[in-house]
Design a protein around this motif. Structure first.
Motif, PDB file in Angstrom:
ATOM      1  N   PHE A   1     -69.465 -22.608  42.308  1.00 17.30           N
ATOM      2  CA  PHE A   1     -68.624 -23.382  41.396  1.00 17.30           C
ATOM      3  C   PHE A   1     -69.185 -24.798  41.209  1.00 17.30           C
ATOM      4  O   PHE A   1     -69.260 -25.314  40.088  1.00 17.30           O
ATOM      5  CB  PHE A   1     -67.203 -23.435  41.941  1.00 17.30           C
ATOM      6  CG  PHE A   1     -66.336 -24.521  41.365  1.00 17.30           C
ATOM      7  CD1 PHE A   1     -65.856 -24.438  40.070  1.00 17.30           C
ATOM      8  CD2 PHE A   1     -66.012 -25.634  42.124  1.00 17.30           C
ATOM      9  CE1 PHE A   1     -65.072 -25.442  39.540  1.00 17.30           C
ATOM     10  CE2 PHE A   1     -65.224 -26.635  41.606  1.00 17.30           C
ATOM     11  CZ  PHE A   1     -64.750 -26.545  40.304  1.00 17.30           C
ATOM     12  N   LEU A   2     -69.620 -25.438  42.294  1.00 14.27           N
ATOM     13  CA  LEU A   2     -70.189 -26.788  42.197  1.00 14.27           C
ATOM     14  C   LEU A   2     -71.467 -26.802  41.363  1.00 14.27           C
ATOM     15  O   LEU A   2     -71.716 -27.760  40.624  1.00 14.27           O
ATOM     16  CB  LEU A   2     -70.481 -27.346  43.590  1.00 14.27           C
ATOM     17  CG  LEU A   2     -69.291 -27.789  44.442  1.00 14.27           C
ATOM     18  CD1 LEU A   2     -69.779 -28.384  45.752  1.00 14.27           C
ATOM     19  CD2 LEU A   2     -68.410 -28.777  43.703  1.00 14.27           C
ATOM     20  N   SER A   3     -72.277 -25.756  41.463  1.00 16.71           N
ATOM     21  CA  SER A   3     -73.500 -25.720  40.664  1.00 16.71           C
ATOM     22  C   SER A   3     -73.174 -25.654  39.178  1.00 16.71           C
ATOM     23  O   SER A   3     -73.853 -26.274  38.354  1.00 16.71           O
ATOM     24  CB  SER A   3     -74.364 -24.525  41.070  1.00 16.71           C
ATOM     25  OG  SER A   3     -73.740 -23.296  40.734  1.00 16.71           O
ATOM     26  N   GLY A   4     -72.121 -24.936  38.816  1.00 17.73           N
ATOM     27  CA  GLY A   4     -71.703 -24.899  37.413  1.00 17.73           C
ATOM     28  C   GLY A   4     -71.230 -26.255  36.923  1.00 17.73           C
ATOM     29  O   GLY A   4     -71.509 -26.653  35.780  1.00 17.73           O
ATOM     30  N   VAL A   5     -70.512 -26.987  37.778  1.00 20.41           N
ATOM     31  CA  VAL A   5     -70.055 -28.324  37.402  1.00 20.41           C
ATOM     32  C   VAL A   5     -71.250 -29.267  37.230  1.00 20.41           C
ATOM     33  O   VAL A   5     -71.260 -30.127  36.340  1.00 20.41           O
ATOM     34  CB  VAL A   5     -69.075 -28.867  38.456  1.00 20.41           C
ATOM     35  CG1 VAL A   5     -68.638 -30.294  38.103  1.00 20.41           C
ATOM     36  CG2 VAL A   5     -67.850 -27.968  38.558  1.00 20.41           C
ATOM     37  N   ALA A   6     -72.275 -29.115  38.069  1.00 15.53           N
ATOM     38  CA  ALA A   6     -73.473 -29.952  37.939  1.00 15.53           C
ATOM     39  C   ALA A   6     -74.190 -29.685  36.613  1.00 15.53           C
ATOM     40  O   ALA A   6     -74.693 -30.614  35.972  1.00 15.53           O
ATOM     41  CB  ALA A   6     -74.413 -29.690  39.116  1.00 15.53           C
ATOM     42  N   ILE A   7     -74.222 -28.430  36.190  1.00 18.61           N
ATOM     43  CA  ILE A   7     -74.814 -28.117  34.877  1.00 18.61           C
ATOM     44  C   ILE A   7     -74.000 -28.774  33.764  1.00 18.61           C
ATOM     45  O   ILE A   7     -74.553 -29.315  32.798  1.00 18.61           O
ATOM     46  CB  ILE A   7     -74.881 -26.594  34.695  1.00 18.61           C
ATOM     47  CG1 ILE A   7     -75.882 -25.990  35.688  1.00 18.61           C
ATOM     48  CG2 ILE A   7     -75.272 -26.239  33.259  1.00 18.61           C
ATOM     49  CD1 ILE A   7     -75.881 -24.481  35.726  1.00 18.61           C
ATOM     50  N   LEU A   8     -72.671 -28.766  33.916  1.00 22.24           N
ATOM     51  CA  LEU A   8     -71.814 -29.442  32.935  1.00 22.24           C
ATOM     52  C   LEU A   8     -72.118 -30.932  32.881  1.00 22.24           C
ATOM     53  O   LEU A   8     -72.121 -31.539  31.799  1.00 22.24           O
ATOM     54  CB  LEU A   8     -70.344 -29.206  33.286  1.00 22.24           C
ATOM     55  CG  LEU A   8     -69.312 -29.919  32.405  1.00 22.24           C
ATOM     56  CD1 LEU A   8     -69.411 -29.460  30.952  1.00 22.24           C
ATOM     57  CD2 LEU A   8     -67.904 -29.688  32.945  1.00 22.24           C
ATOM     58  N   LEU A   9     -72.409 -31.552  34.032  1.00 20.08           N
ATOM     59  CA  LEU A   9     -72.758 -32.975  34.076  1.00 20.08           C
ATOM     60  C   LEU A   9     -74.005 -33.249  33.238  1.00 20.08           C
ATOM     61  O   LEU A   9     -74.058 -34.230  32.481  1.00 20.08           O
ATOM     62  CB  LEU A   9     -72.980 -33.404  35.524  1.00 20.08           C
ATOM     63  CG  LEU A   9     -73.425 -34.853  35.751  1.00 20.08           C
ATOM     64  CD1 LEU A   9     -72.373 -35.829  35.265  1.00 20.08           C
ATOM     65  CD2 LEU A   9     -73.725 -35.088  37.231  1.00 20.08           C
ATOM     66  N   ALA A  10     -75.008 -32.383  33.353  1.00 21.72           N
ATOM     67  CA  ALA A  10     -76.220 -32.554  32.554  1.00 21.72           C
ATOM     68  C   ALA A  10     -75.923 -32.416  31.065  1.00 21.72           C
ATOM     69  O   ALA A  10     -76.462 -33.158  30.232  1.00 21.72           O
ATOM     70  CB  ALA A  10     -77.274 -31.538  32.981  1.00 21.72           C
ATOM     71  N   LEU A  11     -75.047 -31.489  30.722  1.00 21.77           N
ATOM     72  CA  LEU A  11     -74.714 -31.277  29.310  1.00 21.77           C
ATOM     73  C   LEU A  11     -73.914 -32.448  28.729  1.00 21.77           C
ATOM     74  O   LEU A  11     -73.896 -32.644  27.502  1.00 21.77           O
ATOM     75  CB  LEU A  11     -73.912 -29.979  29.150  1.00 21.77           C
ATOM     76  CG  LEU A  11     -74.657 -28.684  29.501  1.00 21.77           C
ATOM     77  CD1 LEU A  11     -73.718 -27.486  29.411  1.00 21.77           C
ATOM     78  CD2 LEU A  11     -75.864 -28.494  28.580  1.00 21.77           C
ATOM     79  N   CYS A  12     -73.252 -33.235  29.574  1.00 20.09           N
ATOM     80  CA  CYS A  12     -72.471 -34.391  29.107  1.00 20.09           C
ATOM     81  C   CYS A  12     -73.327 -35.613  28.804  1.00 20.09           C
ATOM     82  O   CYS A  12     -72.837 -36.573  28.193  1.00 20.09           O
ATOM     83  CB  CYS A  12     -71.425 -34.778  30.160  1.00 20.09           C
ATOM     84  SG  CYS A  12     -70.035 -33.639  30.320  1.00 20.09           S
ATOM     85  N   SER A  13     -74.590 -35.608  29.240  1.00 19.04           N
ATOM     86  CA  SER A  13     -75.409 -36.815  29.121  1.00 19.04           C
ATOM     87  C   SER A  13     -75.576 -37.317  27.687  1.00 19.04           C
ATOM     88  O   SER A  13     -75.605 -38.557  27.473  1.00 19.04           O
ATOM     89  CB  SER A  13     -76.784 -36.570  29.756  1.00 19.04           C
ATOM     90  OG  SER A  13     -77.456 -35.497  29.115  1.00 19.04           O
ATOM     91  N   PRO A  14     -75.671 -36.477  26.646  1.00 18.21           N
ATOM     92  CA  PRO A  14     -75.802 -37.024  25.288  1.00 18.21           C
ATOM     93  C   PRO A  14     -74.603 -37.871  24.858  1.00 18.21           C
ATOM     94  O   PRO A  14     -74.746 -38.716  23.955  1.00 18.21           O
ATOM     95  CB  PRO A  14     -75.935 -35.776  24.404  1.00 18.21           C
ATOM     96  CG  PRO A  14     -76.490 -34.727  25.313  1.00 18.21           C
ATOM     97  CD  PRO A  14     -75.852 -35.002  26.642  1.00 18.21           C
ATOM     98  N   LEU A  15     -73.443 -37.686  25.469  1.00 23.08           N
ATOM     99  CA  LEU A  15     -72.266 -38.469  25.097  1.00 23.08           C
ATOM    100  C   LEU A  15     -72.398 -39.930  25.493  1.00 23.08           C
ATOM    101  O   LEU A  15     -71.616 -40.767  25.038  1.00 23.08           O
ATOM    102  CB  LEU A  15     -71.011 -37.883  25.760  1.00 23.08           C
ATOM    103  CG  LEU A  15     -70.679 -36.420  25.430  1.00 23.08           C
ATOM    104  CD1 LEU A  15     -69.484 -35.942  26.255  1.00 23.08           C
ATOM    105  CD2 LEU A  15     -70.368 -36.279  23.935  1.00 23.08           C
ATOM    106  N   LEU A  16     -73.374 -40.254  26.368  1.00 21.61           N
ATOM    107  CA  LEU A  16     -73.512 -41.607  26.900  1.00 21.61           C
ATOM    108  C   LEU A  16     -74.535 -42.443  26.165  1.00 21.61           C
ATOM    109  O   LEU A  16     -74.912 -43.515  26.623  1.00 21.61           O
ATOM    110  CB  LEU A  16     -73.900 -41.534  28.392  1.00 21.61           C
ATOM    111  CG  LEU A  16     -72.857 -40.877  29.292  1.00 21.61           C
ATOM    112  CD1 LEU A  16     -73.467 -40.562  30.643  1.00 21.61           C
ATOM    113  CD2 LEU A  16     -71.648 -41.796  29.459  1.00 21.61           C
TER     114      LEU A  16
END
Length: 354
Positions: free
Chosen positions: A334-349
């Motif tokens: 589950f944590l690995s999936g959340v980490a992938i989500l973190l990478a996908l959020c980077s364009p928002l910054l």
């Protein structure tokens, strides 16, 4: 030091209270729930009092951290961790708001180094508490000793280094500030999960002893300290690029750990994840301080911290629920999936200032 010692003592505290993985997740949830109102108040207090808030926050935290090691039941653990949540909420805002003010006033970079010092403390606390547990040390006096060190640190910080900054207005809930806070929440789910559950994973899933299990949070924190010290010395890329690296490295590290069948391999995974996540918190707190252009950095940091700590709010019960329904390995997947989500959020910054 406290959070490293707490993670290393967590297996013993779980046994002494009789808490299941799900109940332990709810106990950790108490930290985040209690921290929210404390952080909300601390943001305004930091704008008013500046560095003078730091020693007071340290004393509150020192008083709070003694109690989790004394608990013998699940309800008592809930109450003790709620008190810890109040102390850590005030302290987080006081220190990070002061660092943001120093960066703005003197045009220097201190946020990476500040969070590197936090990671060094987690490393020392985790490894030291693991060795003390192996020698027969009880969590009550291990955490009590850390509380004494925190109280001494409050004395060292009695003299303010920087006068308070009078904000012309409080930070508004603008879109960039909300985006930074939400991305921090995603990062905190992964970071808090690895800090809080790595020792338990090594001890319960891979049958490691207390000294080895204490290396889980310790090695993770050591990698974070090294990454932050390097980031402090090197001019880094944009906020978005930093967070893309953080998410990819965290996901890779967690996958290595969760597929491991030997403690050494799992520790390598924790190091990889820590090196990536090293950039997340200082990068996002620094961005929050720079978004408060007219002062009110305490309020801006408080807003981002409150949104970010939603990761601590939803992370522990989600991890506990997934682990209870499957296993600790399932929780780390589950944590690995959340980490992938973190990478996908980077364009928002991309709107965030360097």
């Amino acid at each position: 030091m406290y959070w490293g010692a707490w993670a290393a003592c967590l297996p013993a505290i779980q046994r002494s209270t009789g808490a299941s993985e799900a109940q332990l997740g709810l106990a950790l949830l108490c930290v985040a729930v209690a921290a929210f109102p404390a952080m909300l108040a601390a943001g305004r207090l930091a704008d008013l009092f500046g560095a003078r808030l730091v020693p007071l926050a340290l004393l509150v935290f020192a008083a709070a951290v003694v109690f989790p090691g004394l608990t013998r039941s699940v309800p008592a653990l809930y109450a003790a961790l709620a008190f810890v949540g109040i102390g850590t909420g005030v302290l987080d805002i006081a220190i990070n708001a002061q660092a943001a003010s120093i960066e703005a006033r003197y045009r220097v970079r201190v946020m990476d180094g500040l969070h590197a010092a936090f990671s060094v403390g987690v490393l020392c606390g985790g490894v030291g508490a693991g060795l003390l547990r192996r020698a027969g040390g009880h969590p009550s006096w291990i955490l009590g000793g850390v509380a004494c060190i925190i109280a001494l640190t409050a004395v060292v910080n009695l003299k303010p280094s920087v006068p308070p900054e009078r904000a012309r207005r409080r930070a508004r809930l603008e879109r960039p500030l909300l985006v930074v806070g939400c991305v921090l929440a995603v990062a905190f789910i992964v970071e808090s999960g690895l800090e809080s559950w790595s020792a338990l994973f090594l001890e319960r899933t891979l049958d490691s002893g207390p000294a080895i299990s204490g290396l889980g949070p310790g090695m993770f924190a050591g990698a974070m300290a090294g990454g932050r010290l390097l980031a402090q010395k090197v001019e880094g890329p944009s906020v978005a690029a930093r967070m893309l690296f953080a998410g990819v490295a965290a996901a890779a590290g967690v996958i290595v750990a969760v597929t491991a069948h030997h403690a050494l391999v799992a520790l390598v995974g924790f190091v990889i994840a820590g090196a990536g996540l090293a950039l997340s918190t200082p990068t996002l707190f620094g961005a929050a301080g720079r978004l408060a252009r007219d002062g009110g950095r305490g309020s801006a940091v408080s807003t981002v911290a409150i949104l970010g700590y939603l990761g601590f709010l939803v992370g522990p019960p989600l991890f506990g629920a997934v682990s209870g329904a499957s296993s600790l390995r399932g929780g780390f997947i589950f944590l690995s999936g959340v980490a992938i989500l973190l990478a996908l959020c980077s364009p928002l910054l991309r709107e965030s200032p360097r």
